[in-house]
Design a protein around this motif. Structure first.
Motif, mmCIF file in Angstrom:
data_model
loop_
_atom_site.group_PDB
_atom_site.id
_atom_site.type_symbol
_atom_site.label_atom_id
_atom_site.label_comp_id
_atom_site.label_asym_id
_atom_site.label_seq_id
_atom_site.Cartn_x
_atom_site.Cartn_y
_atom_site.Cartn_z
ATOM 1 N N UNK A 104 -6.820 0.437 -2.013
ATOM 2 C CA UNK A 104 -5.336 0.752 -1.839
ATOM 3 C C UNK A 104 -4.217 -0.647 -1.927
ATOM 4 N N UNK A 105 -4.691 -1.550 -1.268
ATOM 5 C CA UNK A 105 -3.907 -2.756 -1.020
ATOM 6 C C UNK A 105 -3.739 -3.390 -2.431
ATOM 7 N N UNK A 128 5.722 3.236 1.336
ATOM 8 C CA UNK A 128 5.251 2.084 0.681
ATOM 9 C C UNK A 128 5.461 0.949 2.032
ATOM 10 N N UNK A 129 4.416 0.330 2.242
ATOM 11 C CA UNK A 129 4.375 -0.637 3.122
ATOM 12 C C UNK A 129 3.887 -1.860 2.779
ATOM 13 N N UNK A 141 -4.223 -8.538 7.501
ATOM 14 C CA UNK A 141 -3.485 -7.837 8.312
ATOM 15 C C UNK A 141 -3.125 -6.520 8.026
ATOM 16 N N UNK A 142 -2.766 -6.273 6.757
ATOM 17 C CA UNK A 142 -2.344 -4.892 6.178
ATOM 18 C C UNK A 142 -3.555 -4.269 6.299
ATOM 19 N N UNK A 143 -4.615 -4.684 5.692
ATOM 20 C CA UNK A 143 -6.041 -3.825 5.875
ATOM 21 C C UNK A 143 -6.222 -3.192 7.156
ATOM 22 N N UNK A 144 -6.340 -4.200 8.070
ATOM 23 C CA UNK A 144 -6.403 -3.992 9.587
ATOM 24 C C UNK A 144 -5.601 -3.010 10.220
ATOM 25 N N UNK A 163 0.840 -1.257 -0.062
ATOM 26 C CA UNK A 163 0.028 -0.027 -0.015
ATOM 27 C C UNK A 163 0.941 1.207 -0.013
ATOM 28 N N UNK A 164 0.597 2.155 -0.929
ATOM 29 C CA UNK A 164 1.304 3.635 -1.079
ATOM 30 C C UNK A 164 0.468 4.635 -0.050
ATOM 31 N N UNK A 165 1.107 5.236 0.919
ATOM 32 C CA UNK A 165 0.554 6.190 1.587
ATOM 33 C C UNK A 165 1.171 7.472 1.556
#
Length: 89
Positions: A81-82, A54-55, A62-65, A20-22
């Motif tokens: 995003x993911x 970028x994570x 888990x990433x969405x949470x 995901x890019x933030x």
């Protein structure tokens, strides 16, 4: 041409990562890296000039949470995003 199932079985694909890019304008994200790694989220890339982070994680849910609970985004924003990327061995 091999099908996706054949590629997976032949071990050409070693793992799938979700990214995901933030927008990140809260200083240096490496300060938080240890806490994020406990949640299974890792820093992939950080562009200080663009304030872009970028994570990545091996677990999509888990990433969405993490994006909702820790980063403070809304669930609707997170779904688009993911993205996933396959890393070859």
């Amino acid at each position: 041409m091999k099908s996706f199932k054949e590629l997976r079985e032949s071990q050409m694909i070693s793992e799938r990562n979700y990214k995901a890019t933030l927008d990140f304008d809260m200083g240096d994200p490496r300060e938080y890296a240890d806490e994020w790694e406990d949640d299974g989220v890792y820093i992939d890339n950080w562009d200080k000039r663009k304030n872009e982070l970028v994570v990545m994680s091996k677990d999509k849910r888990g990433l969405e949470k993490w994006l909702v609970d820790v980063y403070g985004l809304e669930k609707r924003e997170v779904r688009g995003m993911v993205k996933w990327k396959i890393l070859k061995s």
